[in-house]
Structures are given as C-alpha cells and as structure tokens.
Design a protein around this motif. Structure first.
Motif, PDB file in Angstrom:
ATOM      1  N   ILE A 304       0.838  -1.205   0.000  1.00  7.90           N
ATOM      2  CA  ILE A 304       0.000   0.000   0.000  1.00  7.90           C
ATOM      3  C   ILE A 304       0.871   1.253   0.000  1.00  7.90           C
ATOM      4  O   ILE A 304       0.605   2.214  -0.725  1.00  7.90           O
ATOM      5  N   ALA A 305       1.934   1.232   0.822  1.00  6.43           N
ATOM      6  CA  ALA A 305       2.825   2.392   0.883  1.00  6.43           C
ATOM      7  C   ALA A 305       3.459   2.651  -0.479  1.00  6.43           C
ATOM      8  O   ALA A 305       3.540   3.795  -0.943  1.00  6.43           O
ATOM      9  N   ARG A 306       3.902   1.572  -1.150  1.00 12.57           N
ATOM     10  CA  ARG A 306       4.514   1.728  -2.463  1.00 12.57           C
ATOM     11  C   ARG A 306       3.485   2.233  -3.482  1.00 12.57           C
ATOM     12  O   ARG A 306       3.796   3.067  -4.334  1.00 12.57           O
ATOM     13  N   LEU A 307       2.256   1.709  -3.382  1.00 13.48           N
ATOM     14  CA  LEU A 307       1.208   2.136  -4.300  1.00 13.48           C
ATOM     15  C   LEU A 307       0.885   3.621  -4.106  1.00 13.48           C
ATOM     16  O   LEU A 307       0.739   4.373  -5.067  1.00 13.48           O
ATOM     17  N   LEU A 308       0.782   4.061  -2.838  1.00 16.10           N
ATOM     18  CA  LEU A 308       0.494   5.465  -2.548  1.00 16.10           C
ATOM     19  C   LEU A 308       1.603   6.371  -3.063  1.00 16.10           C
ATOM     20  O   LEU A 308       1.345   7.419  -3.662  1.00 16.10           O
ATOM     21  N   ASN A 309       2.848   5.984  -2.819  1.00 15.67           N
ATOM     22  CA  ASN A 309       3.979   6.791  -3.278  1.00 15.67           C
ATOM     23  C   ASN A 309       4.009   6.866  -4.800  1.00 15.67           C
ATOM     24  O   ASN A 309       4.301   7.906  -5.387  1.00 15.67           O
ATOM     25  N   PHE A 310       3.718   5.721  -5.445  1.00 19.03           N
ATOM     26  CA  PHE A 310       3.711   5.693  -6.908  1.00 19.03           C
ATOM     27  C   PHE A 310       2.638   6.613  -7.469  1.00 19.03           C
ATOM     28  O   PHE A 310       2.868   7.379  -8.397  1.00 19.03           O
ATOM     29  N   GLN A 311       1.423   6.524  -6.867  1.00 26.64           N
ATOM     30  CA  GLN A 311       0.321   7.353  -7.349  1.00 26.64           C
ATOM     31  C   GLN A 311       0.606   8.838  -7.105  1.00 26.64           C
ATOM     32  O   GLN A 311       0.328   9.682  -7.957  1.00 26.64           O
TER      33      GLN A 311
END
Length: 742
Positions: A304-311
């Motif tokens: 989730i953290a990686r997804l949020l940072n990517f977005q």
C-alpha cells in the motif's frame, strides 16, 4: 417510436448487458436529420477545424479527463460522441481548468467553444453572451453527511463544494445561507472533507454521489435528501454566428436522439463501467479477513505504501500540457530530488514577461501560447540534465540550475534574454529574480518566495531586469508576514486612516472633488504609505476588506457633510481588479451606500486601466451596471497599459485620469512629445463626452499647460498633498480657492 416500445427496449438492454453483450439496442429512431445548407457547410468545416469542447473533470461517471481516467470518459462524453456520429460534427476534447477558474470564466476566455455537461443556471439563461442547447438529461444535486448527523446542524456549519461546480455553489448559498461554503479542487476532496469532519455537509451531483459512495471508505456517510429537484445538463457556448449554427445542429440531433436514448447511454455506460475499487478500498473492505496474520498485514502495508507513493509521484510529476515544463507540484518534488542527490551549488530563478496579458489581447491567445512554448524551448537549451524548469502559471516560470558561480548564471541569463527579447515587443521585457540556495533547511516553497521577491524588485526597477535575493529582501518578507498576521486586528482597531487629496476645477479654481487614499498608522506609531502594503494585500486577497473599509469611512465623511446641509462633491475610492471578479461586489457596495442613505453619485469608483483590461468583458459588465445605478466610473493611470485607446472606446466611463508618467519626463524633446500626446488625449476625451483629471501635478508650469489645453481637473502636490480628515475639513472651511499665486 412509441414510448412503451422504447421502455421495452431499455428492459431488453438491461438483459443483454447482464449477459455481457456490450452493444445494446439503440432507442432513437433512425430517421434522417434535416440540416440547412449553412449547417451542412458548418458541419463540413469542423472536419478541418474541430469544435473544442471543455470537459469538466472530477465528476465521474458523468465526465473525467485523461489525467484522472486515462482518457476522456463518462456519460456526457458518450453523448457528445453520439451527437458527432449522427450529425457529422467533429469534436475535440479538452479539460476545463477548474483549479484556476470556473467553467464559465474559461469559456468566456475562449479556452474552448463549448462546455459539455454543465448546469442550466438562471445566470446563464439571462446572459445574452451565451447560447444553451436543449437539455439532454435530468439530474439533481445531493446533500451528503455523516450518518449520525444531527438535523439541527443544517441550520449552520460548513458545506463543502467542488470548485467549478457552479450550480452546487449557487444552490448552497440559496438553501444554506448561514453555512460557510468551503471550496475543494475535486469531488473526492469534497467527500473526504465530510468524512474527516472538516465540513458538515457536502453538495455533490447525484450521479457522482451514487458512484463515489460505493467506496467502503465512506461507509459512515449517507445521503440526507435530494437538494435540488431537477436541473438540466446542457451544452453551452459563446453567442457568435458560428456557435449559433453549432447549437442549432446539436439541438436537432438531440431531438432525434430523445431523452430515452440518453438514459439508455447512461445505463449502458454505468453497467459497463462499475465502480473501480482501488487496492486500498479492497483492503479496507475485507480488513477483518486480512487481520488473520501479522505477516500478511506487514506485506500489504508495504504494498500500500509503495502504491500510494507511486500514485502521488505520478500525479505530482505531471507536466504542463502547453509547454511540457513541470507543473508547480511536479517541480517542487523534482527540486527536492535534485537537492537530495547533489551538494553542488544551485540557484532558484523566478521570471515572467511584463505586459503578457496585453500581448495576448493584441495578437491572440494562440500567438501567446506559441510565445510561452518558445520561452521554455530557449531556456531549456541553457539547462543541463540535473536542472529543471517549471511553468508556475500564465507567463510565470521557475528554474533550478547548477552553476559554479552567480557570475556564470548571470551570463547565461543575459544571453538567454537577448534571444528571448527577439520574440516580444519593445514595450515588453523579461524580469528575473534569483535566490542562491545557500540554506537547504528552509522549505522549498520558501525558496520560491525568495526568488519571487527578487523578481518583484526587478519588475519595478527600470534600470535592471535582474535582481538577486539578499538579507534586505528577507527582512521585507518577514515584515510582510507580520503585516498579514496583523491585518484583521488592524481593521478592528481603526489603524487604517483615510487621507483626502483635493481635485481642483481648472475653470473655477475651486475644490470639486477628492481622492480617498489610505495610510496605515502601524502599531508602533509609524505611518505606512500604501506602496508598502496594497500590493501585498492584493496578492493575499485582503484588499477587498480594505477597499470596503475605505469606502465606509468616505461614506461617514459624506454623511456628516450632508447632515450639515453642505453640498456634496464626488470622492473617488480605489478598487482592485479582485473586486471586478467578485460576485458580491455590487451588492456589498450598495449596502454601504444605503446604510448611510447617500446618493450613489457622491462615490466615484476608480480602477486602474490595467485592472479594467485584465478581463475586459467582465469589466464592461460590472462597471456598466455600476454606472447604470448612478456611480461615477473613473479609469486611473490612463496611457500606462498596452491598448489604451481600445479600452477608452469600450469601457463605460465618466472620468479619465491621465497617468502621471506623462508629466514626469524631463528631456526637452521628450517633454514636447509628451505635451503633444496630452493635448490630443484631452481633445479625444472631450470628444467622447468624458472628463479629464491630471494627477501628479507638481509645478506651476505643468498647471498652466494643463489649464491652457482645457484639462478639467487637477490633482497633485502643487495644489495640496493628501490630508487627513481633520486637515481636509479645515481646508474646506477656510477657503475653496487654493491655487497658488505666481
């Protein structure tokens, strides 16, 4: 085709779509639409020059722009595509920039020709500059609140509305007059405001609300009630002959399609595009299952953290669609990366183009856009791989660049300026402000501010177009921060004092009016001139409060004179361009005048020529209404802007104030030219049945020249400096003849 048969086809569509058949039966009759020869010719012309349609973002499933949905999507877009298919009209989509302006303002600014899926408001129907098509769907606004909301909260509180959702904003003001309306950039932020307790209610489109509330994050929210019964989703355009043809063609096509077909399109689209749960929403929905093991939670948290940072990075690093430079947000992130990667010496440069808006007026927006793209192209040629350029807004740019020394940077700026200056007029120039990044611990936004402060000095320096930030500028910035923090209390404590500078009738030598000028009696006893705070308050939006404060003091002064049976003369009060774009400017001004029971002719509404020409169509409308109601309208600093004669022709005016720059020239040859210009301006103004005021008169030579050429009124230090109210009253009581004897 009868209505019952259409209804049956809609039921068949539901069955077919349920089975996965993605091509439902159309409801509308396939009869040929009859167009006039002019309409057919116009349709043919759109093959080469498509009609540019603005799509309102953040209202999915009605519409969404590429930055948020991958392409232009939504039921409104599908409807426009169907209109194109049936009529032969060729459309091109663009996104309405609601973060900077309302769809109406963007439309009136010729950023596109039509708006798809806006609301049929009374204000639009009464505006003769607009054309509205027949409706193609019904909808309603919806109130959203938390499930435990006390109905009593409806009497007061905060209501969240998306910026650009004009109908929701107007309806909110009407239905919830005691609520504070808070604007957000998109509908997700509007709903989040209620979900997180920042607002008590949210005003949102019914279809958008139904779609967005499927998110499990909003399980604590509910729809209280439909807010507005029925509103019409329409296409609207500026009232021109070509747009009349476009609207006529669209209306004929809408009549052939029929309301049932739009409902069919809407049903089809929503069934084929169900709510797209994000990864976070899926995790939240099934959170109790996920809690089975700590290891799974840890893995999911990392994902989730990686997804949020990517977005977040994906959105922030988006580029300006016109020039390809970074946007503000993307640039700030890029600057943080550049500074983190290298300990080299970097500089922040802020620059813009003087009179760029006048360039747009003169050559057109398309030519202005080409200039902006050329600027980015040329500046980029001076940058290395680790540098970056940003188009902050309009003609304002920022650059971070590595240089061995300030001398090297200044050399590059001078070379770039020589190239750039070839593409602008002689009356224009580039202004550069530089901040050497010697303190990396301050926020990046503060670096932007420091460079902007240096640029501001460059804009006001006729001898140098480049300024470098130093400690003196820092002290100025700190003082500005303190002044902004103290502003509201200063108003309450009456620290702002109105001074009056007399205007003299040249024929009678009598005082025939005055200009109200504000001074700040600062808390330490220092008297601050307006040059130290007016521009600051204009940038931060406080200028409206201050201008209305000054008007109220002037009205008190006029009321006291009227109570003493003294005949009133008009007193001019300055208003910034911010007022011309405020919906409540005229009602607020009228309320003050009515409070003191004064004739409106005793107040002269004074705006600079630059303010009037910022958006001339809106200025003409607002100032024209003020003039009809009885106010005198004065244009200040005439001759300073780029297109003065055009402004003089089109603006509703009573008085023209000559820019003092014409009187400041000292060279004999230039002085004679200035006199010739002034003499002809006075003649032109009189031919237009207007009055002329010359301000900044400081010598007997200037006074006698202006008197001899028939200038109506004189204002300046030769006659009188600005006086506080007591001194002004003394002058009025002592003598109305104040011309010096020579």
């Amino acid at each position: 085709m009868c209505r019952s048969m259409k209804f049956n086809i809609v039921l068949i569509n539901i069955f077919l779509l349920t089975l996965g058949w993605l091509s439902p039966i159309r409801v509308f009759a396939e009869e040929q639409i009859e167009f006039t020869p002019e309409e057919l010719s116009y349709i043919e012309s759109t093959k080469e020059t498509p009609i540019l349609i603005g799509i309102i973002p953040h209202v999915y499933p009605l519409s969404a722009c590429p930055v948020e949905a991958g392409s232009f999507k939504g039921t409104n877009v599908e409807m426009i595509n169907l209109i194109s298919e049936l009529s032969g009209l060729n459309f091109e989509f663009t996104c309405v920039p609601i973060e900077q302006k309302t769809p109406y303002e963007a439309l009136m600014n010729d950023e596109f020709q039509l708006v798809a899926g806006t609301i049929r408001l009374d204000v639009f129907e009464k505006n003769s500059n607009l054309l509205l098509s027949d409706r193609f769907c019904d909808g309603s606004a919806t109130c959203i609140a938390k499930k435990d909301t006390n109905p009593a909260v409806l009497k007061t509180g905060k209501i969240a509305v998306m910026q650009g959702y004009q109908a929701g904003y107007e309806f909110s003001k009407m239905q919830f007059p005691n609520h504070e309306i808070v604007l957000y950039q998109n509908n997700n932020d509007v709903i989040q405001a209620v979900n997180q307790g920042e607002a008590d209610l949210a005003m949102i489109s019914r279809y958008v609300g139904i779609y967005e509330l499927q998110s499990p994050f909003y399980e604590d929210l509910t729809v209280l009630a439909p807010y507005q019964k029925v509103v019409d989703s329409v296409v609207m355009g500026v009232n021109t002959p070509q747009n009349e043809l476009a609207i006529s063609i669209i209306n004929k096509t809408l009549a052939a399609i029929g309301e049932d077909e739009y409902n069919n399109i809407q049903m089809t689209y929503i069934i084929n595009n169900p709510y797209n749960y994000s990864f976070l929403e899926i995790v939240f929905k099934y959170r109790y299952f996920i809690l089975v093991g700590a290891v799974v939670i840890l893995v999911l948290s990392l994902l989730i953290a990686r997804l949020l940072n990517f977005q977040k990075e994906k959105v922030l690093l988006s580029n300006d669609t016109l020039t390809g430079a970074y946007t503000d947000a993307g640039f700030e992130l890029q600057v943080s990366k550049i500074l983190a990667r290298s300990n080299k010496h970097f500089f922040m440069t802020d620059f813009d183009i003087s009179h760029f808006s006048s360039y747009n007026d003169l050559y057109g927006k398309e030519q202005g856009d080409m200039l902006l793209k050329k600027v980015v192209e040329i500046v980029t040629s001076f940058l290395c791989d680790q540098d970056a350029i940003c188009r902050s807004y309009a003609d304002n740019f920022r650059v971070i660049s590595y240089k061995d020394s300030i001398t090297e940077l200044l050399s590059d700026i001078e070379r770039a300026n020589k190239i750039l200056s070839q593409f602008i007029d002689s009356s224009m120039r580039f202004n550069f402000g530089i901040y050497p990044i010697d303190d990396r611990d301050i926020p990046i936004s503060k670096m932007f501010d420091y460079a902007a402060m240096a640029k501001k000095l460059a804009k006001h320096d006729s001898n140098s177009y480049i300024q470098i930030f130093d400690k003196n500028l820092h002290d100025i910035q700190q003082k500005s921060t303190r002044m902004l923090a103290r502003f509201d209390q200063a108003l309450l404590d009456n620290e702002f004092v109105v001074y009056y500078q007399p205007k003299i009738d040249v024929k009678t030598n009598k005082i025939a009016g005055a200009e109200a000028l504000v001074r700040w009696r600062y808390n330490n006893g220092e008297i601050l001139p307006p040059s130290e705070f007016i521009e600051l308050f204009e940038r931060n939006g406080q200028i409206q409060k201050l201008d209305f404060y000054v008007v109220e003091q002037v009205c008190k002064f006029q009321r006291n004179r009227l109570d003493q049976n003294i005949e009133l003369f008009p007193i001019s009060s300055n208003f910034s361009r911010v007022h011309l774009f405020s919906n409540d400017f005229i009602p607020h001004l009228n309320a003050i005048i009515e409070k003191y029971n004064l004739p409106k002719s005793c107040i002269e509404v004074e705006c600079t020529e630059t303010a009037m020409t910022y958006d001339s169509e809106i200025s003409i409308t607002i100032l024209g209404q003020l003039q009809k109601e009885g106010y005198l309208i004065a244009m200040d600093d005439f001759g300073q802007a780029y297109s003065s004669l055009n402004t003089l022709r089109s603006m509703p005016l009573n008085i023209v104030k000559l820019d003092r720059g014409f009187l400041l020239v000292t060279m004999d040859e230039e002085k004679e030219r200035a006199k010739t210009i002034i003499r002809n301006i006075v003649t032109l103004v009189h031919d237009l049945h207007l009055k002329m005021v010359a301000e900044g008169v400081e010598s007997v030579e200037q006074f006698m020249f202006l008197k001899n050429i028939g200038c109506d009124y004189i204002q300046g230090y030769y006659l009188s400096m600005p006086l506080d109210e007591s001194s002004f009253i003394t002058l009025l009581n002592t003598s109305l003849y104040i011309i010096k004897k020579e």
